[in-house]
Design a protein around this motif. Structure first.
Motif, PDB file in Angstrom:
ATOM      1  N   ALA A 351      37.389  56.192  45.759  1.00  0.00           N
ATOM      2  CA  ALA A 351      37.741  54.577  44.954  1.00  0.00           C
ATOM      3  C   ALA A 351      37.865  54.850  43.539  1.00  0.00           C
ATOM      4  O   ALA A 351      36.865  56.476  42.987  1.00  0.00           O
ATOM      5  N   ILE A 352      38.752  54.380  42.786  1.00  0.00           N
ATOM      6  CA  ILE A 352      38.974  54.244  41.661  1.00  0.00           C
ATOM      7  C   ILE A 352      37.853  52.588  40.864  1.00  0.00           C
ATOM      8  O   ILE A 352      38.230  52.262  41.223  1.00  0.00           O
ATOM      9  N   THR A 353      36.748  53.276  40.510  1.00  0.00           N
ATOM     10  CA  THR A 353      36.703  51.725  40.035  1.00  0.00           C
ATOM     11  C   THR A 353      36.159  51.927  39.125  1.00  0.00           C
ATOM     12  O   THR A 353      36.292  52.446  37.794  1.00  0.00           O
ATOM     13  N   THR A 354      35.117  50.480  38.519  1.00  0.00           N
ATOM     14  CA  THR A 354      36.233  49.930  36.912  1.00  0.00           C
ATOM     15  C   THR A 354      34.315  48.890  36.983  1.00  0.00           C
ATOM     16  O   THR A 354      34.302  48.332  37.986  1.00  0.00           O
ATOM     17  N   ASP A 355      33.545  48.424  36.125  1.00  0.00           N
ATOM     18  CA  ASP A 355      33.198  47.438  36.239  1.00  0.00           C
ATOM     19  C   ASP A 355      33.364  46.634  34.322  1.00  0.00           C
ATOM     20  O   ASP A 355      33.579  47.617  33.738  1.00  0.00           O
ATOM     21  N   THR A 356      33.417  45.066  34.477  1.00  0.00           N
ATOM     22  CA  THR A 356      33.334  44.843  33.065  1.00  0.00           C
ATOM     23  C   THR A 356      32.419  43.707  33.092  1.00  0.00           C
ATOM     24  O   THR A 356      31.908  43.266  34.127  1.00  0.00           O
ATOM     25  N   CYS A 357      32.007  42.841  31.574  1.00  0.00           N
ATOM     26  CA  CYS A 357      31.328  42.182  31.772  1.00  0.00           C
ATOM     27  C   CYS A 357      32.032  41.024  30.890  1.00  0.00           C
ATOM     28  O   CYS A 357      32.246  41.418  30.031  1.00  0.00           O
ATOM     29  N   VAL A 358      31.652  39.709  31.178  1.00  0.00           N
ATOM     30  CA  VAL A 358      32.044  38.617  30.436  1.00  0.00           C
ATOM     31  C   VAL A 358      30.706  37.745  30.244  1.00  0.00           C
ATOM     32  O   VAL A 358      30.481  38.186  30.716  1.00  0.00           O
ATOM     33  N   PRO A 359      31.537  36.545  28.673  1.00  0.00           N
ATOM     34  CA  PRO A 359      30.484  36.251  29.069  1.00  0.00           C
ATOM     35  C   PRO A 359      31.006  35.172  30.135  1.00  0.00           C
ATOM     36  O   PRO A 359      31.669  34.490  31.075  1.00  0.00           O
ATOM     37  N   ILE A 360      29.357  33.806  30.004  1.00  0.00           N
ATOM     38  CA  ILE A 360      29.672  33.938  31.904  1.00  0.00           C
ATOM     39  C   ILE A 360      30.270  32.666  32.100  1.00  0.00           C
ATOM     40  O   ILE A 360      31.131  32.126  33.376  1.00  0.00           O
ATOM     41  N   SER A 361      30.699  31.808  31.035  1.00  0.00           N
ATOM     42  CA  SER A 361      31.907  30.771  30.767  1.00  0.00           C
ATOM     43  C   SER A 361      32.876  30.968  30.777  1.00  0.00           C
ATOM     44  O   SER A 361      33.656  30.475  31.789  1.00  0.00           O
ATOM     45  N   HIS A 362      33.348  32.774  31.175  1.00  0.00           N
ATOM     46  CA  HIS A 362      34.776  33.249  30.943  1.00  0.00           C
ATOM     47  C   HIS A 362      34.950  33.749  32.806  1.00  0.00           C
ATOM     48  O   HIS A 362      35.639  34.831  32.836  1.00  0.00           O
ATOM     49  N   LEU A 363      33.543  33.717  33.188  1.00  0.00           N
ATOM     50  CA  LEU A 363      33.707  34.591  34.307  1.00  0.00           C
ATOM     51  C   LEU A 363      34.434  34.097  35.601  1.00  0.00           C
ATOM     52  O   LEU A 363      34.726  35.502  35.915  1.00  0.00           O
ATOM     53  N   ALA A 364      34.977  32.763  36.179  1.00  0.00           N
ATOM     54  CA  ALA A 364      35.698  32.505  36.279  1.00  0.00           C
ATOM     55  C   ALA A 364      37.645  33.479  36.794  1.00  0.00           C
ATOM     56  O   ALA A 364      38.231  33.780  37.006  1.00  0.00           O
ATOM     57  N   ASP A 365      37.681  33.377  35.047  1.00  0.00           N
ATOM     58  CA  ASP A 365      39.282  33.225  34.607  1.00  0.00           C
ATOM     59  C   ASP A 365      38.969  35.385  34.745  1.00  0.00           C
ATOM     60  O   ASP A 365      40.201  35.553  35.301  1.00  0.00           O
ATOM     61  N   ALA A 366      38.407  35.672  34.368  1.00  0.00           N
ATOM     62  CA  ALA A 366      38.431  37.126  34.647  1.00  0.00           C
ATOM     63  C   ALA A 366      38.572  37.798  35.792  1.00  0.00           C
ATOM     64  O   ALA A 366      38.965  38.549  36.569  1.00  0.00           O
ATOM     65  N   LEU A 367      37.584  37.460  36.787  1.00  0.00           N
ATOM     66  CA  LEU A 367      37.139  37.502  38.417  1.00  0.00           C
ATOM     67  C   LEU A 367      38.513  37.543  38.951  1.00  0.00           C
ATOM     68  O   LEU A 367      38.656  37.798  40.110  1.00  0.00           O
ATOM     69  N   LEU A 368      38.794  35.528  39.366  1.00  0.00           N
ATOM     70  CA  LEU A 368      39.736  35.294  39.955  1.00  0.00           C
ATOM     71  C   LEU A 368      41.056  35.644  39.730  1.00  0.00           C
ATOM     72  O   LEU A 368      41.918  36.398  40.460  1.00  0.00           O
TER      73      LEU A 368
END
Length: 474
Positions: A351-368
């Motif tokens: 598994a090549i794993t990664t994690d990021t964290c964004v301001p909650i208002s941008h969560l949809a843009d980053a994740l989707l």
């Protein structure tokens, strides 16, 4: 972003320093069989949960006390040999790998709870105490330690990597919950940082400097952390959604409305499927939120009603409740095993794993967008997220014998992190930089900030023996 785009980071640079026979002899004279050069022991301490393949350390020493840690570091400094602190090996970003050789300093047997101060809501432990062990030992006081990264990691390792996990949306991360430390410096001296008081304005905040330093500034030998009263009422639930966007939008609205939810975890339909197979569950195989509510019975009921209304507005359905401790344990154990479920869904994969964290208002843009890219690339993946605080994890499942798959996974990781940075987020919400995220550190913080970090590293560790090659190179 003003910083240049980092290159794809595929493999760590390995430049091992040999461990002199004289050093091994000196360590064996002091530690006997607790200093091992056996290949099987070295290999065990030369790997973690990352996908990197690096030669093992030259020796492994099992320490039982702060004084013994200091002895090892002093000898290593004398011979200018790297020292790599080791807990239980659950790191995901290559923190434990001996890229420059040296000694793996195993502190897992330093596993005593030193003092429980229930009146002050604090506890002091040795670094090898694991989070489950800690909660077992304090549960009779009516208190608990909430930081839960999933793996049964050591408190020392969690401190060194500034871990967080499923409860961070309500209780914060290790950064907010570590009050004081005992640390052995690169010169083999023992210092103490912080106090048992909740706040202080005395001098530089050395505790925060050490929290998240990934073993590059010293070896943590004692940790004082906050405890919290066990909630009077706890309720866990799952809720299904027809689309990932509906689940993400529900999360955003819950947080923006100020609901004090304790846990809010996201799984997409692909991940629910592999979790069902691994944990023998029958969860609906759709986008899903796993939630937990803490408080008084009336407070929990109010939270539940509010969240149900928000979920319904976003097409949420099939609420399933886990009210008993046994039901909640089964649910959260399955969530914590999502990584292993993903890996086992493709036998022989890494598994090549990664994690990021964004301001909650941008969560949809980053994740989707990240999920869309993974699906278009055709590479197997799993997705889990501590989405209540804008943090999510992708795991790309690759055949290690097919270089093109690793390159595809690294490209996806690269795109995911770049997107998070452009949205005002971070390249790593809780895994740490280690080896894998070094290329993004300048892009996130700026060259001046990284130069300041290097200056601190050189000042505190002029011989560069403390876990060298991690976070950045000198």
């Amino acid at each position: 972003m003003n910083a240049p785009t980092p290159p794809l980071h595929l493999l760590p640079e390995v430049n091992q320093r040999p461990v002199p026979p004289e050093l091994v002899e000196a360590l064996q004279a002091q530690f006997g069989t607790r200093c091992s050069t056996a290949l099987v022991v070295r290999e065990q301490h030369g790997r973690d949960e990352s996908s990197f393949d690096v030669p093992p350390p030259g020796a492994v020493v099992f320490a039982h006390s702060t004084a013994e840690v200091a002895q090892v570091v002093k000898l290593a400094a004398q011979y200018q040999v790297p020292v790599i602190p080791f807990g239980v090996g659950t790191s995901l970003e290559g923190h434990l790998l001996a890229v420059q050789g040296g000694i793996s300093l195993d502190v897992s047997q330093m596993n005593k709870v030193l003092s429980i101060n229930a009146e002050d809501l604090t506890v002091t432990v040795q670094p090898g105490v694991t989070r489950k062990q800690l909660n077992d030992e304090v549960k009779s006081t009516g208190l608990f330690f909430p930081i839960d990264p999933g793996a049964d990691a050591t408190i020392g390792g969690m401190t060194a990597t500034r871990a967080s996990g499923t409860n961070a949306v309500r209780y914060g991360t290790m950064r907010e919950n570590v009050l004081a430390l005992e640390v052995v410096t690169a010169q083999g001296e023992t210092i103490r940082t912080g106090t048992h008081a909740k706040k202080s304005s005395a001098g530089y905040d050395l505790t925060r400097l050490m929290v998240g330093s990934e073993g590059t500034l010293g070896v943590i030998t004692e940790v004082t952390v906050k405890l919290y009263p066990l909630p009077e009422a706890v309720m866990a639930a799952t809720c299904c959604f027809p689309s990932l966007a509906d689940a993400v939008n529900t999360t955003i609205q819950i947080i923006q409305l100020g609901v004090p939810i304790a846990r809010c975890e996201l799984l997409d339909s692909t991940t629910v499927k592999v979790v069902n197979q691994h944990s023998k569950l029958s969860l609906p195989e759709s986008a899903m939120l796993l939630m937990e509510f803490h408080g008084s019975p009336a407070g929990v009921q109010e939270q539940v009603e509010t969240v149900q209304a928000i979920a319904a507005d976003n097409n949420g359905s099939a609420f399933a409740w886990a009210a008993t401790p046994e039901e909640r344990t089964k649910l959260w154990t399955a969530r914590h095993n999502a990584y292993f479920a993903g890996v086992q869904s493709r036998p022989g994969c890494k598994a090549i794993t990664t994690d990021t964290c964004v301001p909650i208002s941008h969560l949809a843009d980053a994740l989707l967008d990240s999920v869309t890219e993974a699906q278009e690339a055709g590479i197997p993946y799993f997705l889990v997220g501590h989405v209540g605080d804008g943090n999510f994890h992708m795991g790309y499942l690759i055949d290690p014998n097919i270089p093109a798959e690793r390159e595809t996974a690294e490209r996806l990781n690269h795109q995911l992190v770049e997107r998070a940075l452009k949205l005002g987020g971070t390249c790593t919400g809780e895994h740490g930089v280690g080896l894998h995220k070094q290329g993004f550190l300048v892009a996130e913080t700026g060259a001046g900030a990284v130069d300041m970090m290097r200056a601190i590293k050189r000042a505190l560790d002029p011989l560069n023996i403390m876990n060298p090659g991690k976070i950045f190179t000198l």
